[in-house]
Design a protein around this motif. Structure first.
Motif, PDB file in Angstrom:
ATOM      1  N   SER A  19      56.612  31.211  67.107  1.00  0.00           N
ATOM      2  CA  SER A  19      56.401  32.654  67.231  1.00  0.00           C
ATOM      3  C   SER A  19      54.914  32.952  67.248  1.00  0.00           C
ATOM      4  N   ARG A  20      54.626  34.166  67.716  1.00  0.00           N
ATOM      5  CA  ARG A  20      53.232  34.560  67.845  1.00  0.00           C
ATOM      6  C   ARG A  20      53.112  36.071  67.636  1.00  0.00           C
ATOM      7  N   ALA A  21      52.209  36.464  66.754  1.00  0.00           N
ATOM      8  CA  ALA A  21      51.945  37.887  66.545  1.00  0.00           C
ATOM      9  C   ALA A  21      50.480  38.171  66.863  1.00  0.00           C
ATOM     10  N   TYR A  22      50.243  39.355  67.399  1.00  0.00           N
ATOM     11  CA  TYR A  22      48.873  39.861  67.525  1.00  0.00           C
ATOM     12  C   TYR A  22      48.747  40.958  66.484  1.00  0.00           C
ATOM     13  N   GLY A  23      48.112  40.681  65.358  1.00  0.00           N
ATOM     14  CA  GLY A  23      48.060  41.657  64.282  1.00  0.00           C
ATOM     15  C   GLY A  23      49.473  41.989  63.839  1.00  0.00           C
ATOM     16  N   ALA A  24      49.811  43.283  63.841  1.00  0.00           N
ATOM     17  CA  ALA A  24      51.139  43.703  63.396  1.00  0.00           C
ATOM     18  C   ALA A  24      52.184  43.559  64.494  1.00  0.00           C
ATOM     19  N   HIS A  25      51.734  43.298  65.720  1.00  0.00           N
ATOM     20  CA  HIS A  25      52.665  43.265  66.853  1.00  0.00           C
ATOM     21  C   HIS A  25      53.166  41.841  67.119  1.00  0.00           C
ATOM     22  N   THR A  26      54.487  41.647  66.993  1.00  0.00           N
ATOM     23  CA  THR A  26      55.061  40.336  67.274  1.00  0.00           C
ATOM     24  C   THR A  26      55.356  40.237  68.772  1.00  0.00           C
ATOM     25  N   ALA A  27      54.556  39.457  69.485  1.00  0.00           N
ATOM     26  CA  ALA A  27      54.731  39.328  70.937  1.00  0.00           C
ATOM     27  C   ALA A  27      55.823  38.323  71.264  1.00  0.00           C
ATOM     28  N   LEU A  28      56.014  37.341  70.360  1.00  0.00           N
ATOM     29  CA  LEU A  28      57.057  36.332  70.558  1.00  0.00           C
ATOM     30  C   LEU A  28      57.764  36.107  69.223  1.00  0.00           C
ATOM     31  N   HIS A  29      59.039  36.493  69.168  1.00  0.00           N
ATOM     32  CA  HIS A  29      59.853  36.256  67.973  1.00  0.00           C
ATOM     33  C   HIS A  29      60.288  34.791  67.982  1.00  0.00           C
ATOM     34  N   PRO A  30      60.660  34.240  66.799  1.00  0.00           N
ATOM     35  CA  PRO A  30      60.940  32.800  66.741  1.00  0.00           C
ATOM     36  C   PRO A  30      61.841  32.314  67.877  1.00  0.00           C
ATOM     37  N   LEU A  31      61.311  31.373  68.637  1.00  0.00           N
ATOM     38  CA  LEU A  31      62.005  30.861  69.817  1.00  0.00           C
ATOM     39  C   LEU A  31      62.404  29.406  69.573  1.00  0.00           C
ATOM     40  N   ASP A  32      63.701  29.124  69.746  1.00  0.00           N
ATOM     41  CA  ASP A  32      64.202  27.754  69.663  1.00  0.00           C
ATOM     42  C   ASP A  32      64.689  27.338  71.033  1.00  0.00           C
ATOM     43  N   LEU A  62      46.497  29.232  72.585  1.00  0.00           N
ATOM     44  CA  LEU A  62      46.707  30.326  71.648  1.00  0.00           C
ATOM     45  C   LEU A  62      47.393  29.726  70.427  1.00  0.00           C
ATOM     46  N   PRO A  63      46.863  29.965  69.211  1.00  0.00           N
ATOM     47  CA  PRO A  63      47.532  29.366  68.047  1.00  0.00           C
ATOM     48  C   PRO A  63      48.889  30.023  67.781  1.00  0.00           C
ATOM     49  N   LEU A  64      49.809  29.237  67.241  1.00  0.00           N
ATOM     50  CA  LEU A  64      51.118  29.765  66.857  1.00  0.00           C
ATOM     51  C   LEU A  64      50.991  30.510  65.548  1.00  0.00           C
ATOM     52  N   THR A  65      51.817  31.531  65.350  1.00  0.00           N
ATOM     53  CA  THR A  65      51.914  32.166  64.043  1.00  0.00           C
ATOM     54  C   THR A  65      52.840  31.333  63.158  1.00  0.00           C
ATOM     55  N   ALA A  66      53.892  30.781  63.759  1.00  0.00           N
ATOM     56  CA  ALA A  66      54.812  29.912  63.014  1.00  0.00           C
ATOM     57  C   ALA A  66      55.529  28.993  63.984  1.00  0.00           C
ATOM     58  N   GLY A  67      56.137  27.954  63.457  1.00  0.00           N
ATOM     59  CA  GLY A  67      56.969  27.078  64.269  1.00  0.00           C
ATOM     60  C   GLY A  67      56.325  25.742  64.580  1.00  0.00           C
ATOM     61  N   GLU A  68      57.105  24.896  65.223  1.00  0.00           N
ATOM     62  CA  GLU A  68      56.645  23.546  65.577  1.00  0.00           C
ATOM     63  C   GLU A  68      56.966  23.240  67.026  1.00  0.00           C
ATOM     64  N   ILE A  69      56.087  22.462  67.660  1.00  0.00           N
ATOM     65  CA  ILE A  69      56.325  21.990  69.025  1.00  0.00           C
ATOM     66  C   ILE A  69      56.397  20.470  68.974  1.00  0.00           C
ATOM     67  N   VAL A  70      57.503  19.924  69.463  1.00  0.00           N
ATOM     68  CA  VAL A  70      57.708  18.484  69.389  1.00  0.00           C
ATOM     69  C   VAL A  70      57.921  17.939  70.799  1.00  0.00           C
ATOM     70  N   LEU A  71      57.088  16.985  71.191  1.00  0.00           N
ATOM     71  CA  LEU A  71      57.210  16.373  72.520  1.00  0.00           C
ATOM     72  C   LEU A  71      57.606  14.914  72.330  1.00  0.00           C
ATOM     73  N   ASP A  72      58.756  14.544  72.868  1.00  0.00           N
ATOM     74  CA  ASP A  72      59.264  13.173  72.738  1.00  0.00           C
ATOM     75  C   ASP A  72      59.195  12.683  71.291  1.00  0.00           C
ATOM     76  N   GLY A  73      59.649  13.551  70.391  1.00  0.00           N
ATOM     77  CA  GLY A  73      59.748  13.181  68.984  1.00  0.00           C
ATOM     78  C   GLY A  73      58.454  13.285  68.194  1.00  0.00           C
ATOM     79  N   ARG A  74      57.375  13.674  68.848  1.00  0.00           N
ATOM     80  CA  ARG A  74      56.086  13.717  68.177  1.00  0.00           C
ATOM     81  C   ARG A  74      55.604  15.163  68.101  1.00  0.00           C
ATOM     82  N   ARG A  75      55.153  15.565  66.912  1.00  0.00           N
ATOM     83  CA  ARG A  75      54.696  16.941  66.763  1.00  0.00           C
ATOM     84  C   ARG A  75      53.331  17.116  67.439  1.00  0.00           C
TER      85      ARG A  75
END
Ligand code: ATP
Length: 367
Positions: A19-32, A62-75
């Motif tokens: 997810s990603r927020a700009y200040g108080a505005h959440t531009a991307l809610h948690p995406l799975d 752009l830094p994430l506000t939360a969450g993880e990105i895993v490519l071929d098992g590697r963060r």
């Protein structure tokens, strides 16, 4: 079928609650989302829905506000952009104007210290793949827009990245070229088998290119599915609107049984048996979604939806596309195989099997 390149990774990408927020505005809610190796996934939605935010977060721009990105098992979300190894094709493809096509495509390999013989081999192979062998000696300024776009694609895939990110790569091209490049991208994807994440606001582009679509609305996933899933069974009115259900009629259910439902209001009555119709109760507010091709001029003995006056009539080969306005001022989009002129009063009928019913309460509007 995706061709897996020898010695290369599969490029399976897992997004875990990013997810990603700009200040108080959440531009991307948690995406799975999991994108399989070799899969072509389109991220689709209107302007401002968070597509670019999602792509730039993935790329590491752009830094994430939360969450993880895993490519071929590697963060990889802790890595800087250049270490993630994604290929990128953006709408401003920024080729080096002073370098030839060949040198533009070879540039990244040179930076990486790949040897001369291998560079020549890989550049030749990729130039052939994008049908640019004949143009290899030219400079970008001597190429058409579509050729330049193919150089940009070649430059990305010559690196044999595990995943290619494309952000509206065709939006700067004219209509004819866009269609041509669309099939080029599909062909290149099939031949090379690259895992691809493709951002667009153009549903036709997404439907024709992607194995799966992710529809975003105001930073949230509206639906994930194959083109056929989304086209046949849109999960809500946002997806329906995107999939070409141009008629969205706010009506009230007047009757419902196992065979379907009837809804009316605003001088219109729709009898429908499409998805969702069986679960409705009288009195409920619904949005009825109908495609233009499922709305037509009624046969004489047929139950009509209502009457409307033809306003705009467009010739589209075998059928006419008609925009007609009802007495209540609602605009209907329909097709006709017979002659229609502006000003004609039309009795409009709907293909009952294909009208979709969306209970209003099930369409949360966060705004
Ligand atoms: P478009 O197709 O127009 O590029 P998009 O779907 O890519 O749109 P984003 O650019 O990701 O949308 O923007 C998502 C939301 O985040 C929008 O509401 C936008 O106004 C907001 N936004 C984007 N960048 C910033 C920023 N740097 N600061 C504050 N808000 C931003």
């Amino acid at each position: 079928g995706a061709a897996v390149r020898p010695g290369s990774q599969l490029g399976e990408l897992e997004l875990r609650g990013i997810s990603r927020a700009y200040g108080a505005h959440t531009a991307l809610h948690p995406l799975d989302l999991t994108i399989r190796g070799g899969e072509f996934v389109a991220l689709l939605g209107p302007s401002g829905c968070g597509k670019t935010t999602a792509l730039n977060s993935l790329a590491g721009l752009l830094p994430l506000t939360a969450g993880e990105i895993v490519l071929d098992g590697r963060r990889i979300d802790t890595l800087p952009p250049e270490k993630r190894g994604f290929g990128m094709v953006f709408q401003n493809y920024a080729l080096f104007p002073h370098l030839t096509v060949r040198a533009n495509v070879a540039f990244g390999l040179k930076m990486r210290g790949v040897g001369k013989a291998e560079t020549v081999r890989r550049v030749d192979a990729v130039l052939a793949l994008v049908h640019l062998t004949e143009q290899a000696h030219k400079h970008p300024g001597q190429l058409s827009g579509g050729q330049q776009q193919r150089v940009a694609i070649a430059r990305a895939i010559v690196m044999e990245p595990p995943l290619v990110l494309m952000d509206e790569p065709l939006s700067n091209l004219d209509a004819a070229l866009r269609l041509e490049m669309r099939s080029e991208i599909r062909r290149i994807h099939q031949e090379f088998g690259l895992t691809t994440l493709y951002v667009t606001h153009d549903q036709e582009e997404a439907l024709s290119l992607a194995d799966r679509l992710v529809v975003l609305h105001e930073g949230r996933v509206s639906q994930i599915g194959t083109p056929a899933d989304l086209y046949e069974n849109p999960a809500n009115t946002h997806v329906a609107a995107f999939m070409g259900y141009r008629n969205l009629l706010p009506l009230t259910v007047t009757g419902a049984d196992a065979r379907g439902a009837t809804a009316s209001g605003r001088g219109l009555t729709v009898r429908g048996a499409g998805s969702g119709a069986g679960k409705l109760t009288p009195g409920q507010s619904v949005m009825v979604a109908v495609r233009p091709e499922d709305l037509r001029i009624a046969e004489t003995d047929e139950q009509a939806l209502g009457e409307a006056v033809a306003e705009v009539v467009e010739y589209h080969g075998r059928v006419l596309h008609v925009e007609a306005v009802t007495r209540e001022g609602d605009r209907l989009h329909l097709t006709s195989s017979g002659q229609v002129r502006p000003g004609d009063v039309l009795s409009v009928a709907v293909d009952t099997e294909r009208a979709l019913f969306f209970p209003q309460a099930a369409v949360p509007d966060p705004a």
